[in-house]
Design an enzyme around this catalytic site. Sequence first.
Site, PDB file in Angstrom:
ATOM      1  N   ASP A  40       0.868  -1.187   0.000  1.00 14.69           N
ATOM      2  CA  ASP A  40       0.000   0.000   0.000  1.00 14.69           C
ATOM      3  C   ASP A  40       0.899   1.230   0.000  1.00 14.69           C
ATOM      4  OD1 ASP A  40      -3.235   0.384   0.963  1.00 14.69           O
ATOM      5  OD2 ASP A  40      -1.937   2.162   1.066  1.00 14.69           O
ATOM      6  N   LYS A  45      -0.184   2.240   7.533  1.00 15.19           N
ATOM      7  CA  LYS A  45      -1.455   1.507   7.580  1.00 15.19           C
ATOM      8  C   LYS A  45      -1.217   0.048   7.188  1.00 15.19           C
ATOM      9  CE  LYS A  45      -6.022   1.101   5.503  1.00 15.19           C
ATOM     10  NZ  LYS A  45      -6.484   0.265   6.579  1.00 15.19           N
ATOM     11  N   TYR A  70       6.798  -4.120  -4.642  1.00 13.61           N
ATOM     12  CA  TYR A  70       6.486  -4.768  -5.927  1.00 13.61           C
ATOM     13  C   TYR A  70       7.435  -5.906  -6.283  1.00 13.61           C
ATOM     14  CZ  TYR A  70       2.758  -1.493  -6.711  1.00 13.61           C
ATOM     15  OH  TYR A  70       1.578  -0.824  -6.597  1.00 13.61           O
ATOM     16  N   GLN A  87     -16.452   4.492  -3.334  1.00 19.06           N
ATOM     17  CA  GLN A  87     -17.609   5.395  -3.443  1.00 19.06           C
ATOM     18  C   GLN A  87     -17.862   6.118  -2.137  1.00 19.06           C
ATOM     19  OE1 GLN A  87     -19.496   1.660  -4.836  1.00 19.06           O
ATOM     20  NE2 GLN A  87     -21.192   3.071  -5.182  1.00 19.06           N
ATOM     21  N   ARG A  93     -20.339   3.908  -8.761  1.00 16.71           N
ATOM     22  CA  ARG A  93     -19.031   3.285  -9.027  1.00 16.71           C
ATOM     23  C   ARG A  93     -18.403   3.899 -10.272  1.00 16.71           C
ATOM     24  NH1 ARG A  93     -22.558  -0.583  -7.561  1.00 16.71           N
ATOM     25  NH2 ARG A  93     -21.975  -2.107  -5.983  1.00 16.71           N
ATOM     26  N   ASP A 153     -22.362  -9.665  -6.763  1.00 15.00           N
ATOM     27  CA  ASP A 153     -23.772  -9.352  -7.063  1.00 15.00           C
ATOM     28  C   ASP A 153     -24.582 -10.664  -7.068  1.00 15.00           C
ATOM     29  OD1 ASP A 153     -23.282  -6.497  -9.036  1.00 15.00           O
ATOM     30  OD2 ASP A 153     -21.693  -7.904  -8.587  1.00 15.00           O
ATOM     31  N   ARG A 156     -25.327 -11.771  -3.643  1.00  8.56           N
ATOM     32  CA  ARG A 156     -26.411 -10.929  -3.091  1.00  8.56           C
ATOM     33  C   ARG A 156     -27.760 -11.385  -3.640  1.00  8.56           C
ATOM     34  NH1 ARG A 156     -22.792  -5.496  -3.891  1.00  8.56           N
ATOM     35  NH2 ARG A 156     -21.964  -5.431  -1.775  1.00  8.56           N
ATOM     36  N   ARG A 158     -28.553 -14.422  -4.676  1.00  6.57           N
ATOM     37  CA  ARG A 158     -28.907 -15.713  -4.046  1.00  6.57           C
ATOM     38  C   ARG A 158     -29.434 -15.490  -2.634  1.00  6.57           C
ATOM     39  NH1 ARG A 158     -23.286 -17.521  -6.069  1.00  6.57           N
ATOM     40  NH2 ARG A 158     -23.782 -17.657  -8.273  1.00  6.57           N
ATOM     41  N   HIS A 180     -20.668  -4.940 -13.205  1.00 10.44           N
ATOM     42  CA  HIS A 180     -20.879  -5.036 -11.754  1.00 10.44           C
ATOM     43  C   HIS A 180     -21.690  -3.841 -11.262  1.00 10.44           C
ATOM     44  CE1 HIS A 180     -20.065  -5.075  -7.489  1.00 10.44           C
ATOM     45  NE2 HIS A 180     -19.207  -4.068  -7.551  1.00 10.44           N
TER      46      HIS A 180
HETATM   47  P1  NAD Z   1     -10.006   2.022   1.039  1.00 10.33           P
HETATM   48  O1  NAD Z   1      -9.992   3.503   0.908  1.00 10.33           O
HETATM   49  O2  NAD Z   1     -10.327   1.409   2.355  1.00 10.33           O
HETATM   50  O3  NAD Z   1      -8.607   1.414   0.574  1.00 10.33           O
HETATM   51  C1  NAD Z   1      -7.952   1.792  -0.586  1.00 10.33           C
HETATM   52  C2  NAD Z   1      -6.478   1.617  -0.321  1.00 10.33           C
HETATM   53  O4  NAD Z   1      -5.771   1.843  -1.542  1.00 10.33           O
HETATM   54  C3  NAD Z   1      -5.917   2.600   0.711  1.00 10.33           C
HETATM   55  O5  NAD Z   1      -5.287   1.888   1.759  1.00 10.33           O
HETATM   56  C4  NAD Z   1      -4.927   3.435  -0.088  1.00 10.33           C
HETATM   57  O6  NAD Z   1      -3.804   3.851   0.660  1.00 10.33           O
HETATM   58  C5  NAD Z   1      -4.544   2.461  -1.188  1.00 10.33           C
HETATM   59  N1  NAD Z   1      -3.956   3.072  -2.377  1.00 10.33           N
HETATM   60  C6  NAD Z   1      -4.374   4.169  -3.066  1.00 10.33           C
HETATM   61  N2  NAD Z   1      -3.576   4.390  -4.112  1.00 10.33           N
HETATM   62  C7  NAD Z   1      -2.636   3.407  -4.111  1.00 10.33           C
HETATM   63  C8  NAD Z   1      -1.543   3.096  -4.939  1.00 10.33           C
HETATM   64  N3  NAD Z   1      -1.236   3.837  -6.011  1.00 10.33           N
HETATM   65  N4  NAD Z   1      -0.795   2.023  -4.640  1.00 10.33           N
HETATM   66  C9  NAD Z   1      -1.078   1.256  -3.553  1.00 10.33           C
HETATM   67  N5  NAD Z   1      -2.098   1.511  -2.723  1.00 10.33           N
HETATM   68  C10 NAD Z   1      -2.877   2.574  -3.002  1.00 10.33           C
HETATM   69  O7  NAD Z   1     -11.026   1.481  -0.074  1.00 10.33           O
HETATM   70  P2  NAD Z   1     -11.729   0.052  -0.097  1.00 10.33           P
HETATM   71  O8  NAD Z   1     -13.026   0.143   0.605  1.00 10.33           O
HETATM   72  O9  NAD Z   1     -10.752  -0.974   0.266  1.00 10.33           O
HETATM   73  O10 NAD Z   1     -12.074  -0.059  -1.650  1.00 10.33           O
HETATM   74  C11 NAD Z   1     -11.044  -0.258  -2.605  1.00 10.33           C
HETATM   75  C12 NAD Z   1     -11.638  -0.357  -3.993  1.00 10.33           C
HETATM   76  O11 NAD Z   1     -12.409  -1.567  -4.091  1.00 10.33           O
HETATM   77  C13 NAD Z   1     -12.606   0.790  -4.326  1.00 10.33           C
HETATM   78  O12 NAD Z   1     -12.438   1.183  -5.669  1.00 10.33           O
HETATM   79  C14 NAD Z   1     -13.974   0.154  -4.114  1.00 10.33           C
HETATM   80  O13 NAD Z   1     -14.987   0.806  -4.839  1.00 10.33           O
HETATM   81  C15 NAD Z   1     -13.688  -1.248  -4.628  1.00 10.33           C
HETATM   82  N6  NAD Z   1     -14.658  -2.255  -4.234  1.00 10.33           N
HETATM   83  C16 NAD Z   1     -14.975  -3.186  -5.163  1.00 10.33           C
HETATM   84  C17 NAD Z   1     -15.891  -4.160  -4.889  1.00 10.33           C
HETATM   85  C18 NAD Z   1     -16.220  -5.171  -5.961  1.00 10.33           C
HETATM   86  O14 NAD Z   1     -17.210  -5.918  -5.872  1.00 10.33           O
HETATM   87  N7  NAD Z   1     -15.416  -5.247  -7.012  1.00 10.33           N
HETATM   88  C19 NAD Z   1     -16.518  -4.214  -3.628  1.00 10.33           C
HETATM   89  C20 NAD Z   1     -16.160  -3.266  -2.660  1.00 10.33           C
HETATM   90  C21 NAD Z   1     -15.230  -2.278  -2.982  1.00 10.33           C
END
Ligand code: NAD
Length: 313
Positions: A40, A45, A70, A87, A93, A153, A156, A158, A180
């Site tokens: 991260d 964190k 990396y 969001q 989204r 989805d 959800r 189901r 999605h």
């Molecule tokens: P969050 O804010 O809790 O966490 C995001 C993390 O990304 C943070 O810790 C931040 O420091 C880190 N970050 C930002 N830029 C970065 C970079 N360049 N390199 C490394 N780390 C970086 O957010 P979250 O709730 O964990 O959500 C993350 C993403 O997942 C969002 O886009 C959210 O919409 C998505 N999401 C997707 C689904 C799905 O079904 N696909 C479900 C829930 C959330």
Amino acid sequence: MQPRYIETTRVVIVGAGNVGSHTAYSLMIQGIPSEIVLIDIDKDKCMGEVLDLVHGLSFVKPVRIWAGDYSDCKDADVILISAGQRQKPGQTRLELARPNAKIVSAIVKNIVRYTKKAIILVATNPVDVMTYVALKVSGLPSHQVFGTGTNLDSSRFRWALAEKFGLAATSMHAFLIGGHGETAVPVFSHANIMGKNIAELPGYSLLTARKICNKVKNAAEEIIRKKGATFYSIALSVSEIIRAILYDENHVLLVSSLLTGQYGLKDVCLSLPSVIGRTGIKKIIEIDLTPNELDELKRSAEIIQEIIKKLRL
Ligand code: NAD
């Protein structure tokens, strides 16, 4: 068959926020991989999450967990991208596309410096657009780069059907395809319990179907309004996909990948039932859809394609 416990399997999670850290927890308590690496930009964190996880290691199957960089991608089997903006209440989204495309693109460039072998799984939203970005930037084949799609989805869906009909969610055979979230398409024509279509069940009506559909599509919005973010269910969904990859399960899951002519659609990432195993997506299954479902799928593709076009990749 040889036991698998001596095999090292590494999952790297880029983005140790709600989704990333809960996925690490879910993978850890289910004993899925033998190594979990968190990366991260917020290093404090990330280390905090790692410490909180490793303090529980004496309660679970052996797994090595560390805060990495990396270069740890070199030996990764699966790399989850869960970094980026999420969001805010009232935001869709799709509004996250521009800022998150930059983040995902930078992350993928870093990943491919160290590996071209790992499966890249994208969770960052809008996940279909971000999957397309990751695929294009990586230059990797599309069976190797895909998104979490409508797997959540579908769970959800189901759950909502199970609530309505008083049965276990695991007994409901139902799923959504397409984009999605907002543009997902519930495939009612194939929603069944042991072959009995849900439309034949007592208590089913078009109004019920519409209510269930709204419940599913607005699920994340409601959670975000109430607690700020969704993470338990997406972590379980991601874990199911990762397990299918690492254990070569040939599990049919709803993941988002590049379409190459299915239903006449191409150059867009959307979810269709896909066979998932060690090499990623082994096959995309085309099922019969009603004319309405097909229209909805095409509409979903148009919306995603429109956003991709605006990004000018
Ligand atoms: P969050 O804010 O809790 O966490 C995001 C993390 O990304 C943070 O810790 C931040 O420091 C880190 N970050 C930002 N830029 C970065 C970079 N360049 N390199 C490394 N780390 C970086 O957010 P979250 O709730 O964990 O959500 C993350 C993403 O997942 C969002 O886009 C959210 O919409 C998505 N999401 C997707 C689904 C799905 O079904 N696909 C479900 C829930 C959330």
